[in-house]
Design a protein around this motif. Structure first.
Motif, mmCIF file in Angstrom:
data_model
loop_
_atom_site.group_PDB
_atom_site.id
_atom_site.type_symbol
_atom_site.label_atom_id
_atom_site.label_comp_id
_atom_site.label_asym_id
_atom_site.label_seq_id
_atom_site.Cartn_x
_atom_site.Cartn_y
_atom_site.Cartn_z
ATOM 1 N N GLU A 1 0.820 -1.205 0.000
ATOM 2 C CA GLU A 1 0.000 0.000 0.000
ATOM 3 C C GLU A 1 0.857 1.259 0.000
ATOM 4 O O GLU A 1 0.511 2.267 -0.634
ATOM 5 N N VAL B 1 2.042 1.840 -3.546
ATOM 6 C CA VAL B 1 0.937 2.335 -4.371
ATOM 7 C C VAL B 1 0.649 3.800 -4.054
ATOM 8 O O VAL B 1 0.438 4.619 -4.953
ATOM 9 N N THR C 1 -2.392 -1.638 -8.042
ATOM 10 C CA THR C 1 -2.015 -2.425 -6.863
ATOM 11 C C THR C 1 -1.452 -3.784 -7.261
ATOM 12 O O THR C 1 -0.372 -4.192 -6.791
#
Length: 219
Positions: free
Chosen positions: A48, A51, A79
């Motif tokens: 995460e 991203v 992702t």
């Protein structure tokens, strides 16, 4: 900056999807892990974070909300593609190690200097890598290192990537490395399918990734 200037060995999701590469069952859930490679986790938090780096850079590069929304729509598989790249980096490192290949800081500096000259400066190069390959500016040096490592691996293998045999030799080395590392994805991010030679999205109706088309596809 044009795609033709990027080496044929780029380990982007789009290219890897068409090449024989990874194995991994993806059959077991790993709490907090997006993938496990050689017993080492790539955590969901790490994924995460990567991203978010890209999204932040894309937002900063967009002139308004409408343009940013279009960028998001065009990169709906970010992702999964990012995880794919994170796994491939580790596979490439192992394949390079197997072949006795290493990359120096000087190698990276020289490549960056050459590309900056072609692109018209550092900012232009960073913008091109962000737009064309989804690489955040702070990850550009890492991306260039991957480029060099792939080139050196092909050279060590005597693999001419302009030929079918050369490509086969390169991907055979990558496949061997992935088997050594026992790549395993968290099912929410799909599985590695050897027959289809690509990452396959898990068919789980209760888990969706919002995209422009409302579908999940391998980029």
């Amino acid at each position: 900056m044009h795609r033709r200037r990027r080496t044929a060995l780029v380990l982007s999701a789009a290219i890897v999807a068409a090449a024989p590469l990874l194995t991994g069952c993806g059959s077991e859930a790993h709490p907090g892990a997006a993938a496990v490679v050689d017993g080492r986790r790539i955590t969901v938090a790490q994924l995460e974070s990567r991203v978010n780096e890209v999204r932040s850079a894309q937002r900063a590069a967009s002139k308004d909300d409408a343009q940013y929304e279009q960028v998001i729509a065009n990169t709906g598989t970010l992702t999964r593609d990012t995880l794919h790249g994170m796994v491939l980096d580790r596979v490439l490192d192992r394949a390079a190690k197997n072949a006795g290949v290493g990359v120096t800081r000087k190698d990276s500096q020289q490549m960056r200097a050459a590309l900056e000259q072609q692109a018209g400066g550092s900012e232009a190069l960073e913008a091109a890598w962000l737009t064309n390959y989804g690489v955040a500016p702070q990850r550009l040096d890492d991306s260039l290192r991957t480029e060099i490592e792939a080139r050196k691996l092909a050279s060590a293998l005597g693999a001419d990537m302009n030929t079918t045999d050369g490509k086969a030799a390169f991907w055979k080395a990558m496949s061997a490395a992935s088997k050594q590392l026992d790549v395993d994805l968290n099912p929410r991010y799909g599985t590695w399918d050897v027959q289809k030679s690509s990452r396959v999205d898990a068919k789980t109706p209760w888990l969706r990734e919002v995209t422009a088309t409302g579908t999940q596809q391998t980029a």
